[in-house]
Design a protein around this motif. Structure first.
Motif, PDB file in Angstrom:
ATOM      1  N   UNK A 179      42.342  18.501  -9.213  1.00 26.65           N
ATOM      2  CA  UNK A 179      41.305  19.109 -10.002  1.00 26.65           C
ATOM      3  C   UNK A 179      40.250  19.893  -9.273  1.00 26.65           C
ATOM      4  N   UNK A 180      39.941  19.005  -8.227  1.00 26.10           N
ATOM      5  CA  UNK A 180      39.162  19.811  -7.041  1.00 26.10           C
ATOM      6  C   UNK A 180      39.471  21.061  -6.386  1.00 26.10           C
ATOM      7  N   UNK A 181      40.882  20.975  -6.145  1.00 26.13           N
ATOM      8  CA  UNK A 181      41.277  22.069  -5.573  1.00 26.13           C
ATOM      9  C   UNK A 181      41.327  23.311  -6.601  1.00 26.13           C
ATOM     10  N   UNK A 182      41.700  22.921  -7.659  1.00 27.98           N
ATOM     11  CA  UNK A 182      41.996  23.817  -8.835  1.00 27.98           C
ATOM     12  C   UNK A 182      40.537  24.978  -8.884  1.00 27.98           C
ATOM     13  N   UNK A 183      39.611  23.964  -8.757  1.00 30.20           N
ATOM     14  CA  UNK A 183      38.270  24.825  -9.004  1.00 30.20           C
ATOM     15  C   UNK A 183      37.899  25.841  -8.041  1.00 30.20           C
ATOM     16  N   UNK A 184      38.383  25.878  -6.852  1.00 29.27           N
ATOM     17  CA  UNK A 184      38.428  27.134  -6.000  1.00 29.27           C
ATOM     18  C   UNK A 184      39.609  27.547  -5.628  1.00 29.27           C
ATOM     19  N   UNK A 185      40.613  27.915  -6.584  1.00 32.48           N
ATOM     20  CA  UNK A 185      42.003  28.043  -6.434  1.00 32.48           C
ATOM     21  C   UNK A 185      41.947  29.880  -5.638  1.00 32.48           C
ATOM     22  N   UNK A 186      40.735  30.270  -5.966  1.00 31.44           N
ATOM     23  CA  UNK A 186      40.702  31.689  -5.543  1.00 31.44           C
ATOM     24  C   UNK A 186      39.343  31.979  -5.099  1.00 31.44           C
ATOM     25  N   UNK A 187      39.054  32.885  -3.930  1.00 30.98           N
ATOM     26  CA  UNK A 187      37.651  33.287  -3.203  1.00 30.98           C
ATOM     27  C   UNK A 187      36.657  33.282  -4.638  1.00 30.98           C
ATOM     28  N   UNK A 188      37.183  34.089  -5.548  1.00 32.43           N
ATOM     29  CA  UNK A 188      36.307  34.631  -6.659  1.00 32.43           C
ATOM     30  C   UNK A 188      35.801  33.043  -7.423  1.00 32.43           C
ATOM     31  N   UNK A 189      36.289  32.025  -6.957  1.00 30.90           N
ATOM     32  CA  UNK A 189      35.700  30.815  -7.651  1.00 30.90           C
ATOM     33  C   UNK A 189      34.676  30.282  -6.812  1.00 30.90           C
ATOM     34  N   UNK A 190      34.578  30.931  -5.760  1.00 34.53           N
ATOM     35  CA  UNK A 190      33.630  30.680  -4.684  1.00 34.53           C
ATOM     36  C   UNK A 190      32.211  31.427  -4.569  1.00 34.53           C
ATOM     37  N   UNK A 191      32.647  32.772  -4.381  1.00 39.41           N
ATOM     38  CA  UNK A 191      31.801  33.970  -4.395  1.00 39.41           C
ATOM     39  C   UNK A 191      31.718  34.637  -5.753  1.00 39.41           C
ATOM     40  N   UNK A 192      30.459  35.098  -6.001  1.00 42.16           N
ATOM     41  CA  UNK A 192      30.487  36.281  -7.080  1.00 42.16           C
ATOM     42  C   UNK A 192      31.193  37.625  -6.545  1.00 42.16           C
ATOM     43  N   UNK A 193      32.281  38.133  -6.633  1.00 42.32           N
ATOM     44  CA  UNK A 193      33.116  39.495  -6.254  1.00 42.32           C
ATOM     45  C   UNK A 193      33.014  40.191  -7.310  1.00 42.32           C
ATOM     46  N   UNK A 194      32.378  40.246  -8.570  1.00 47.04           N
ATOM     47  CA  UNK A 194      32.320  41.005  -9.658  1.00 47.04           C
ATOM     48  C   UNK A 194      32.163  42.477  -9.246  1.00 47.04           C
ATOM     49  N   UNK A 195      31.218  42.800  -8.249  1.00 46.10           N
ATOM     50  CA  UNK A 195      31.132  44.224  -7.716  1.00 46.10           C
ATOM     51  C   UNK A 195      31.416  44.350  -6.396  1.00 46.10           C
ATOM     52  N   UNK A 196      32.770  44.006  -6.067  1.00 48.19           N
ATOM     53  CA  UNK A 196      33.430  44.216  -4.765  1.00 48.19           C
ATOM     54  C   UNK A 196      34.605  44.338  -4.832  1.00 48.19           C
ATOM     55  N   UNK A 197      35.083  45.371  -3.910  1.00 48.58           N
ATOM     56  CA  UNK A 197      36.481  45.536  -3.608  1.00 48.58           C
ATOM     57  C   UNK A 197      37.148  44.849  -2.312  1.00 48.58           C
ATOM     58  N   UNK A 198      38.272  44.738  -2.029  1.00 45.49           N
ATOM     59  CA  UNK A 198      38.594  44.161  -0.887  1.00 45.49           C
ATOM     60  C   UNK A 198      39.849  44.767  -0.194  1.00 45.49           C
TER      61      UNK A 198
END
Length: 260
Positions: free
Chosen positions: A35-54
């Motif tokens: 479950x701990x791993x599932x909390x940050x399956x993606x970078x957007x679970x760690x950083x607010x990437x709402x107003x970004x592109x990669x």
């Protein structure tokens, strides 16, 4: 606004949604590892990437992979763009053999500032309002022979305005084409986390390191935006070996942009 397109190549993953967590009803109970791993399956679970592109160092020649919202919210691409298992940070990696944009000879795994929930590319003026980027980051790896790496920058139009740039153990803040405009420290150690901050207003950009004003760059422009990640300043023409193991990597634990 220039259109962007999203490529999903072999080895890249974009899950439809993050796993739903169920909290334990028992006080003091520890969260199971899965479950701990599932909390940050993606970078957007760690950083607010709402107003970004990669932009990633993968794809076709001079046409690197770009990931925009809403896909970015559930996207990861190990080892180029991944959340750490402990959910503390996101790793950005660009190898010397990576795909580059048409305007650069160097590869990047880098965020580009957007607006309107990621729908439009940001473009702001240094003479109108105050524009601030705060990045908590650490340089983790440098390419061989040419150990140069950019971790955060203010970009204007078709060229960078000022960046935090590491060359070996020397950390610089650049001013346009002057890559050694200001020396922050000459004994930086890989893995050392620091806070980089740019504040643009009144035709100037103040650059801070760990809360200390280091230098001020004069710049009058209205097509500016922030970038952060790993922009490796080496390629297969000047750095060997020419493979994925020869790379630059940056760890980012916090990123925040404000405009006022």
């Amino acid at each position: 606004m220039p259109s962007t397109r999203t490529l999903v190549l072999a080895g890249l993953t974009a899950a439809a949604s993050a796993a739903t967590l169920t909290l334990s009803p028992h006080a003091g109970a520890q969260t199971p590892p899965e479950r701990a791993a599932a909390r940050c399956a993606h970078p957007a679970d760690v950083l607010d990437l709402t107003n970004w592109k990669l932009t990633l160092p993968t794809g076709e020649d001079e046409d690197p992979t770009e990931i925009t919202q809403p896909e970015l919210a559930t996207f990861s691409a190990a080892p180029w763009f991944r959340a750490e298992a402990d959910c503390d940070a996101v790793r950005f990696r660009a190898a010397v053999n990576g795909v580059t944009t048409g305007g650069s000879s160097y590869p990047r795994a880098e965020l580009r500032e957007m607006t309107d929930g990621g729908a439009d590319e940001a473009a702001w003026s240094t003479t109108d309002g105050t524009h601030t980027l705060v990045v908590r980051e650490a340089f983790m790896a440098l390419p061989e022979e040419r150990p140069y790496l950019v971790g955060a920058q203010v970009h204007g139009g078709d060229d960078d305005v000022t960046v935090f740039r590491l060359e070996g153990s020397s950390l610089y803040i650049t001013d346009g084409d002057d890559r050694h405009a200001h020396l922050v420290t000459d004994d930086y150690e890989l893995g050392t986390e620091f806070e980089a901050r740019f504040v643009a207003r009144d035709g100037e950009i103040d650059a801070y390191y760990n809360g200390r004003l280091e230098t001020t760059i004069s710049h009058d422009g209205d097509t500016n935006y922030f970038k952060a990640g790993a922009y490796t300043q080496a390629n297969c023409d000047n750095s060997e070996p020419c493979n994925d193991d020869n790379h630059g990597e940056v760890r980012i634990s916090r990123i925040k942009v404000t405009h006022s």
